[in-house]
Design a protein around this motif. Sequence first.
Motif, PDB file in Angstrom:
ATOM      1  N   SER A   1       1.353   4.435   4.023  1.00  0.00           N
ATOM      2  CA  SER A   1       0.669   3.634   5.047  1.00  0.00           C
ATOM      3  C   SER A   1       1.558   3.403   6.271  1.00  0.00           C
TER       4      SER A   1
ATOM      5  N   GLU B   1      -7.047   4.437   0.493  1.00  0.00           N
ATOM      6  CA  GLU B   1      -5.920   3.706  -0.087  1.00  0.00           C
ATOM      7  C   GLU B   1      -4.641   3.868   0.722  1.00  0.00           C
ATOM      8  N   ASP B   2      -4.459   5.084   1.293  1.00  0.00           N
ATOM      9  CA  ASP B   2      -3.204   5.324   2.010  1.00  0.00           C
ATOM     10  C   ASP B   2      -3.428   5.307   3.525  1.00  0.00           C
ATOM     11  N   ARG B   3      -4.435   4.571   3.962  1.00  0.00           N
ATOM     12  CA  ARG B   3      -4.688   4.395   5.393  1.00  0.00           C
ATOM     13  C   ARG B   3      -3.399   3.956   6.106  1.00  0.00           C
TER      14      ARG B   3
ATOM     15  N   ARG C   1      -6.009  12.616   2.868  1.00  0.00           N
ATOM     16  CA  ARG C   1      -7.195  12.237   2.110  1.00  0.00           C
ATOM     17  C   ARG C   1      -8.466  12.899   2.626  1.00  0.00           C
TER      18      ARG C   1
ATOM     19  N   THR D   1       0.807  -1.234   0.000  1.00  0.00           N
ATOM     20  CA  THR D   1       0.000   0.000   0.000  1.00  0.00           C
ATOM     21  C   THR D   1       0.835   1.277   0.000  1.00  0.00           C
TER      22      THR D   1
END
Length: 733
Positions: A98, A389-391, A359, A94
């Motif tokens: 992340s 997506e970039d959690r 985000r 990811t």
Amino acid sequence: METKVSYCRTCGAACGMLVDVEDDKIVRVRANADNTSSAGYTCVKGRNADAGHNNPGRILRHLRRRRDGGFDEISLETAVSEIADRLGSIMAETGPESVGVYWGTYAWLASATLPVAKAWWRAIGSHKSFSPITIDQASKTVSWARTGFYTGGFQRFEDADVWLEIGGNQLISLQSVGWANTNPFVTLKEHKKRGLKLIVIDPRRTELAKAADLFLQPRPGTDAVLLTAILNVIFEKGLDRPEFHRRYADNVDALRDYVRGTTPAIAAEYCGVPEEDIVAAAVLFGEGKVGAANGHTGTDMGPGGNPCEQLILSLNLVCGRFVREGEQVQSDALVGEPPPRHAQVIPPSRHWESSWRNRFGHGLMPSPFSGFGEIPCGLYADEILEPGEDRVRAMFSIGGNPVNAIPGLPRQIEAAKALDLLVNIDPYMTETSRLSDYVIAPTMMYERPDYAVIFGPFGIYTPALVPPPGDTVEEWKFFWLLGEAMGLDMELGVPDDAGLGAFGYIPPGRPVPLTGPLPTSDEMLAMVANDDALLEELKRHPNGFAAPRRKVTVLGPAPGMEDNRLDLFPPEFPEEMEALKAVLEDSRRRHYRLIVRRSKELYNNQGRNLPEITKGRTNPLYVHPDDLATHGLASGDKVTVVSDHGTIAVVTKGDETLRRGVVALTHGWGGLEEDDPFAPGVGANVNALMSTRGPVQRVLHMPMMTALPVDIEPLADAPAPRPVPSRRRSDGE
Ligand SMILES: Nc1nc2c(c(=O)[nH]1)N[C@H]1C(S)=C(S)[C@@H](COP(=O)(O)OP(=O)(O)OC[C@H]3O[C@@H](n4cnc5c(=O)[nH]c(N)nc54)[C@H](O)[C@@H]3O)O[C@H]1N2
Ligand SMILES: Nc1nc2c(c(=O)[nH]1)N[C@H]1C(S)=C(S)[C@@H](COP(=O)(O)OP(=O)(O)OC[C@H]3O[C@@H](n4cnc5c(=O)[nH]c(N)nc54)[C@H](O)[C@@H]3O)O[C@H]1N2
Ligand code: SF4
Ligand SMILES: [Mo]
């Protein structure tokens, strides 16, 4: 037994210490009266450092969590290689965003940690950097970034005839703008003797308030209204300094027009202080020739953090509380040529408007840690828990306890549990350690060499006094090895984008690649200090080195800087004042305002695990005795505290220094859900009452952490309360 000279690094005061060492163990720590800065001053935390180093609960081997929740001891090599592998797969899946990092308070209490960890962080390439700065006093940064920064320097305490402290208790916290960094009682007494006038604004008659020439005790959260009235009086009575503000600032008239509506009578009614005291404070401050007004956690953690700091900055600029062109000031340099100082303006940066955005569309705060900014802690749990997506899936915490320190306790616990990888570097089993996948065991202060340069300017170096126990490792070594195992190109010298260099932050270090065999700790310190003359001078003075009195003359603006202007009325300011008033109005639903309070014995959550320090106590809820009586309660009774966001159980303690209707609870206490809040050393976590999803400061996303509306109720299973006397309405509205 041998007595060694060193200094304490539990807080930034760097007090001189004499440390008795026997069989490679710290056995006793006491004051070093010969230290040129602290001159024999110490506090209970520093004197108990032996208990901290030798605590039976200290983590001496690195730990890895098992599936059943327990931990296995593992070697440093295993920890580094497993963490590198897991990070590698998370980043491959990811991406670097992340991965997150939390720079706790202890990240900058060891000089080599920050520069090396920063090099590692820069090489990872993520923006998900957090630090407690954004749950502390970053409203100052917001106001500077909106108004601009005057680089001639603040007027100094040594020269001041008036000093205004709002929402800080320096005699306990030692955190001030240049006067209480160590030995604050003696310093204050000396300066009062030469004529300094001290004004204190605080809802509690604190240790500092007792030393004040003028003390105002307002309703919590109302400081911005009080400051508006003070500015109004300053303008009305012509106590402003147009020769300064006209030269450097725009929008002074807009500010003057705005504050005109808030008379001392209106503010007196709103804030609950005598009208004549507001006028007296304005006149005393305005008539002083040299001085400063300073906000602290009491202002910045409230519902009006941003407008408060905006008004404090305005008050200082309107009254010209800065060093002017042509004036002479004490140099900030310890050795070598002092850098030139210019009377000039760095225009508003509004960093977050041009920075990377996360985000949720949120820009970054300027930060001394990452080199490009940080995400507010108010969004820490969201970054982990909200889909995207970039959690953040992997988090590193360095010398902090984010689960305990960030408001919204249940959500912080949920966030820690939701991570695929949580690595914590801490000597103790804190709440964050308990929820971690890996805990790295660090050396503690007397087990490593270090140096510090603090305000004064004053510097000190210490060698390591004892060898590292068990498998403990210096934090910088861990990050060096981890970066190496990950195959990262790391370079020291990541600059600080916050422009905070003037406040004694650690320098970035020599810009060299971090490759090859591990240097020794002293070699690393030399790379970090990047100033051989400085380190040599410090090593020659084990009792500390105070800079010789050297004056520098403040120069005019550097070429290209002549036309820069400060903005004294940023467009958000009136809107934020309205938002503050709406929150205060809404707070009237509840009877009490809960305020922040620090204790002498603890440094945030540090010290809570040491029986030598807590003596079996927990953190009491301080309540005015008359307020206790209205509930039929007495000191020592158990109650619940209820806010809009949670409920906690605590023991009460009567405290006459509080304003009626105000209660106080120290943060840093409290365990996880399964812990008994009344067990010795556990206590209640005040952050269970707060939420990052309630009202927050703009830009900073900082929740309300003081002036929080709460109610108190006798605890259901506690002994029956005594009969209730006449029920007087508390003064909490
Ligand atoms: N012993 C000790 N020292 C510490 C720490 C510690 O935990 N223990 N922590 C360190 C850290 S991390 C920090 S950031 C600094 C903080 O340093 P300070 O900001 O000086 O912290 P406090 O001593 O809690 O002082 C805050 C004061 O604000 C008052 N207050 C609360 N609400 C309001 C309000 O609405 N208006 C006004 N005007 N005042 C209000 C409180 O009564 C309290 O006296 O201290 C540092 N030093
Ligand atoms: N409700 C509420 N919440 C608050 C506050 C408040 O007033 N009210 N205050 C806020 C403020 S101002 C701050 S700064 C934050 C603090 O937030 P944090 O920085 O997250 O918390 P600390 O308790 O200072 O964590 C320091 C940790 O360093 C560890 N430590 C000690 N020595 C070493 C060492 O040598 N190496 C390493 N690696 N670790 C070491 C200690 O065990 C401790 O767990 O909390 C914030 N939270
Ligand atoms: S004030 Fe206390 S904790 Fe801070 S350096 Fe001095 S002795 Fe250590
Ligand atoms: Mo802090």
